[in-house]
Scaffold this motif. Structure first.
Motif, PDB file in Angstrom:
ATOM      1  N   GLY A  44     -19.934   4.871  -2.749  1.00 18.90           N
ATOM      2  CA  GLY A  44     -20.617   5.831  -1.896  1.00 18.90           C
ATOM      3  C   GLY A  44     -20.246   5.705  -0.427  1.00 18.90           C
ATOM      4  O   GLY A  44     -20.885   6.286   0.432  1.00 18.90           O
ATOM      5  N   ARG A  45     -19.213   4.962  -0.098  1.00 21.60           N
ATOM      6  CA  ARG A  45     -18.829   4.735   1.286  1.00 21.60           C
ATOM      7  C   ARG A  45     -17.453   5.307   1.604  1.00 21.60           C
ATOM      8  O   ARG A  45     -16.836   4.925   2.586  1.00 21.60           O
ATOM      9  CB  ARG A  45     -18.805   3.224   1.579  1.00 21.60           C
ATOM     10  N   VAL A  46     -16.958   6.226   0.817  1.00 23.95           N
ATOM     11  CA  VAL A  46     -15.615   6.772   0.998  1.00 23.95           C
ATOM     12  C   VAL A  46     -15.456   7.415   2.377  1.00 23.95           C
ATOM     13  O   VAL A  46     -14.422   7.272   3.019  1.00 23.95           O
ATOM     14  CB  VAL A  46     -15.286   7.809  -0.111  1.00 23.95           C
ATOM     15  N   ASP A  47     -16.491   8.102   2.847  1.00 29.00           N
ATOM     16  CA  ASP A  47     -16.395   8.786   4.140  1.00 29.00           C
ATOM     17  C   ASP A  47     -16.259   7.820   5.320  1.00 29.00           C
ATOM     18  O   ASP A  47     -15.771   8.197   6.385  1.00 29.00           O
ATOM     19  CB  ASP A  47     -17.607   9.705   4.352  1.00 29.00           C
ATOM     20  N   ALA A  48     -16.637   6.540   5.123  1.00 32.97           N
ATOM     21  CA  ALA A  48     -16.544   5.554   6.207  1.00 32.97           C
ATOM     22  C   ALA A  48     -15.168   4.874   6.267  1.00 32.97           C
ATOM     23  O   ALA A  48     -14.856   4.197   7.238  1.00 32.97           O
ATOM     24  CB  ALA A  48     -17.622   4.489   6.033  1.00 32.97           C
ATOM     25  N   ILE A  49     -14.339   5.082   5.261  1.00 34.86           N
ATOM     26  CA  ILE A  49     -13.038   4.400   5.210  1.00 34.86           C
ATOM     27  C   ILE A  49     -12.045   5.082   6.150  1.00 34.86           C
ATOM     28  O   ILE A  49     -11.816   6.293   6.085  1.00 34.86           O
ATOM     29  CB  ILE A  49     -12.490   4.388   3.765  1.00 34.86           C
ATOM     30  N   ASP A  50     -11.453   4.274   7.033  1.00 30.96           N
ATOM     31  CA  ASP A  50     -10.438   4.755   7.971  1.00 30.96           C
ATOM     32  C   ASP A  50      -9.042   4.297   7.546  1.00 30.96           C
ATOM     33  O   ASP A  50      -8.087   5.055   7.629  1.00 30.96           O
ATOM     34  CB  ASP A  50     -10.751   4.248   9.377  1.00 30.96           C
ATOM     35  N   HIS A  51      -8.955   3.037   7.092  1.00 32.45           N
ATOM     36  CA  HIS A  51      -7.659   2.515   6.650  1.00 32.45           C
ATOM     37  C   HIS A  51      -7.867   1.380   5.636  1.00 32.45           C
ATOM     38  O   HIS A  51      -8.989   0.892   5.455  1.00 32.45           O
ATOM     39  CB  HIS A  51      -6.820   2.035   7.842  1.00 32.45           C
ATOM     40  N   CYS A  52      -6.767   0.981   5.000  1.00 31.92           N
ATOM     41  CA  CYS A  52      -6.801  -0.062   3.968  1.00 31.92           C
ATOM     42  C   CYS A  52      -5.877  -1.212   4.365  1.00 31.92           C
ATOM     43  O   CYS A  52      -4.806  -0.982   4.926  1.00 31.92           O
ATOM     44  CB  CYS A  52      -6.315   0.483   2.628  1.00 31.92           C
ATOM     45  N   LEU A 101       0.839  -1.195   0.000  1.00 32.57           N
ATOM     46  CA  LEU A 101       0.000   0.000   0.000  1.00 32.57           C
ATOM     47  C   LEU A 101       0.874   1.245   0.000  1.00 32.57           C
ATOM     48  O   LEU A 101       1.785   1.386   0.803  1.00 32.57           O
ATOM     49  CB  LEU A 101      -0.899  -0.001   1.245  1.00 32.57           C
ATOM     50  N   VAL A 102       0.591   2.146  -0.941  1.00 26.30           N
ATOM     51  CA  VAL A 102       1.285   3.431  -0.998  1.00 26.30           C
ATOM     52  C   VAL A 102       0.432   4.484  -0.313  1.00 26.30           C
ATOM     53  O   VAL A 102       0.919   5.285   0.487  1.00 26.30           O
ATOM     54  CB  VAL A 102       1.581   3.839  -2.461  1.00 26.30           C
ATOM     55  N   ARG A 103      -0.885   4.460  -0.608  1.00 25.77           N
ATOM     56  CA  ARG A 103      -1.798   5.456  -0.048  1.00 25.77           C
ATOM     57  C   ARG A 103      -3.202   4.888  -0.031  1.00 25.77           C
ATOM     58  O   ARG A 103      -3.642   4.285  -0.997  1.00 25.77           O
ATOM     59  CB  ARG A 103      -1.753   6.713  -0.906  1.00 25.77           C
ATOM     60  N   CYS A 104      -3.908   5.059   1.087  1.00 27.38           N
ATOM     61  CA  CYS A 104      -5.290   4.590   1.207  1.00 27.38           C
ATOM     62  C   CYS A 104      -6.241   5.646   0.633  1.00 27.38           C
ATOM     63  O   CYS A 104      -5.893   6.821   0.512  1.00 27.38           O
ATOM     64  CB  CYS A 104      -5.634   4.326   2.680  1.00 27.38           C
ATOM     65  N   ALA A 105      -7.435   5.228   0.277  1.00 29.68           N
ATOM     66  CA  ALA A 105      -8.447   6.138  -0.260  1.00 29.68           C
ATOM     67  C   ALA A 105      -8.999   7.030   0.851  1.00 29.68           C
ATOM     68  O   ALA A 105      -9.082   6.630   2.003  1.00 29.68           O
ATOM     69  CB  ALA A 105      -9.575   5.326  -0.883  1.00 29.68           C
ATOM     70  N   GLY A 106      -9.381   8.226   0.473  1.00 31.05           N
ATOM     71  CA  GLY A 106      -9.971   9.184   1.416  1.00 31.05           C
ATOM     72  C   GLY A 106     -10.884  10.129   0.662  1.00 31.05           C
ATOM     73  O   GLY A 106     -11.034  10.036  -0.561  1.00 31.05           O
ATOM     74  N   LEU A 107     -11.484  11.066   1.381  1.00 31.96           N
ATOM     75  CA  LEU A 107     -12.395  12.024   0.746  1.00 31.96           C
ATOM     76  C   LEU A 107     -11.672  12.907  -0.273  1.00 31.96           C
ATOM     77  O   LEU A 107     -12.247  13.257  -1.303  1.00 31.96           O
ATOM     78  CB  LEU A 107     -13.083  12.889   1.807  1.00 31.96           C
ATOM     79  N   ASP A 108     -10.419  13.252   0.002  1.00 32.50           N
ATOM     80  CA  ASP A 108      -9.670  14.104  -0.917  1.00 32.50           C
ATOM     81  C   ASP A 108      -9.223  13.355  -2.181  1.00 32.50           C
ATOM     82  O   ASP A 108      -9.080  13.953  -3.244  1.00 32.50           O
ATOM     83  CB  ASP A 108      -8.456  14.720  -0.211  1.00 32.50           C
ATOM     84  N   ASP A 109      -8.994  12.058  -2.078  1.00 36.59           N
ATOM     85  CA  ASP A 109      -8.600  11.242  -3.222  1.00 36.59           C
ATOM     86  C   ASP A 109      -9.232   9.854  -3.058  1.00 36.59           C
ATOM     87  O   ASP A 109      -8.728   9.017  -2.311  1.00 36.59           O
ATOM     88  CB  ASP A 109      -7.076  11.117  -3.291  1.00 36.59           C
ATOM     89  N   PRO A 110     -10.381   9.589  -3.748  1.00 39.91           N
ATOM     90  CA  PRO A 110     -11.115   8.334  -3.535  1.00 39.91           C
ATOM     91  C   PRO A 110     -10.497   7.116  -4.246  1.00 39.91           C
ATOM     92  O   PRO A 110     -11.199   6.285  -4.806  1.00 39.91           O
ATOM     93  CB  PRO A 110     -12.509   8.657  -4.075  1.00 39.91           C
ATOM     94  N   TYR A 111      -9.175   7.028  -4.230  1.00 40.43           N
ATOM     95  CA  TYR A 111      -8.455   5.907  -4.834  1.00 40.43           C
ATOM     96  C   TYR A 111      -7.415   5.396  -3.853  1.00 40.43           C
ATOM     97  O   TYR A 111      -6.707   6.176  -3.227  1.00 40.43           O
ATOM     98  CB  TYR A 111      -7.704   6.338  -6.107  1.00 40.43           C
ATOM     99  N   ALA A 112      -7.287   4.080  -3.751  1.00 39.02           N
ATOM    100  CA  ALA A 112      -6.179   3.497  -3.005  1.00 39.02           C
ATOM    101  C   ALA A 112      -5.061   3.291  -4.028  1.00 39.02           C
ATOM    102  O   ALA A 112      -5.302   2.872  -5.159  1.00 39.02           O
ATOM    103  CB  ALA A 112      -6.587   2.165  -2.412  1.00 39.02           C
ATOM    104  N   THR A 113      -3.833   3.584  -3.639  1.00 34.61           N
ATOM    105  CA  THR A 113      -2.690   3.411  -4.527  1.00 34.61           C
ATOM    106  C   THR A 113      -1.835   2.265  -3.988  1.00 34.61           C
ATOM    107  O   THR A 113      -1.449   2.270  -2.822  1.00 34.61           O
ATOM    108  CB  THR A 113      -1.855   4.705  -4.611  1.00 34.61           C
ATOM    109  N   VAL A 114      -1.570   1.289  -4.864  1.00 35.28           N
ATOM    110  CA  VAL A 114      -0.817   0.090  -4.487  1.00 35.28           C
ATOM    111  C   VAL A 114       0.324  -0.108  -5.484  1.00 35.28           C
ATOM    112  O   VAL A 114       0.142   0.057  -6.689  1.00 35.28           O
ATOM    113  CB  VAL A 114      -1.733  -1.158  -4.489  1.00 35.28           C
TER     114      VAL A 114
END
Length: 168
Positions: free
Chosen positions: A151-159, A87-100
């Motif tokens: 539609g659940r991006v706001d609920a994501i805390d970690h990946c 994992l490079v970066r988890c998804a969040g409200l500012d960027d709704p993509y996880a980067t791997v």
């Protein structure tokens, strides 16, 4: 009666001509093979067959060995080894993509499947997904996995990323 004998002789001669033309009298079929493998042909225990004319036996012709087939010019490819995923970066409200980042340890290009679980602050899985990426030999590739459509991006805390990228 004379015609009857002549007709019988003509029929016998005609049958012989037909047998000769089809190759039956020589023990060969129309394609030139000896018919040894044909179903329905009777062979005695010593490899001989009764002659088609009924007089004596006919020895089966020896078969030629099969022509060797050409072997492939390249050896069969070995199965691909699994790669690694980090994992490079988890998804969040500012960027709704996880980067791997996915690494390929093989000497040829491969397609790898990466599994990602997006979790809330309590550790429950909000989204469980997988995605594929093609990675060049002995190289790495960056995969961006979208989560905005759920539609659940706001609920994501970690990946959580499975460290094994499965080779397909």
């Amino acid at each position: 009666m004379y015609t009857r004998g002549r007709r019988l002789r003509f029929t016998a001669v005609s049958a012989m001509v037909v047998l000769a033309l089809t190759g039956f009298s020589s023990g060969r079929d129309q394609h030139g093979s000896d018919g040894g493998g044909c179903s329905g042909s009777r062979q005695d225990h010593d490899g001989s067959r009764p002659s088609p004319s009924g007089t004596g036996t006919h020895r089966a012709q020896p078969t030629r060995p099969a022509t060797p087939t050409a072997s492939p010019s390249r050896a069969t490819a070995q199965p691909l080894k699994n790669g690694t995923a980090a994992l490079v970066r988890c998804a969040g409200l500012d960027d709704p993509y996880a980067t791997v980042e996915v690494r390929n340890p093989n000497t040829r290009e491969g397609l790898f499947t990466v599994k990602i679980a997006f979790k809330d602050r309590n550790g429950f899985t909000v989204i469980d997904t997988s995605d594929q990426v093609s990675v060049a030999a002995k190289d790495k590739a960056t995969l961006r996995v979208p989560v905005a459509s759920t539609g659940r991006v706001d609920a994501i805390d970690h990946c959580d990323v499975d460290p094994k990228a499965t080779a397909d």
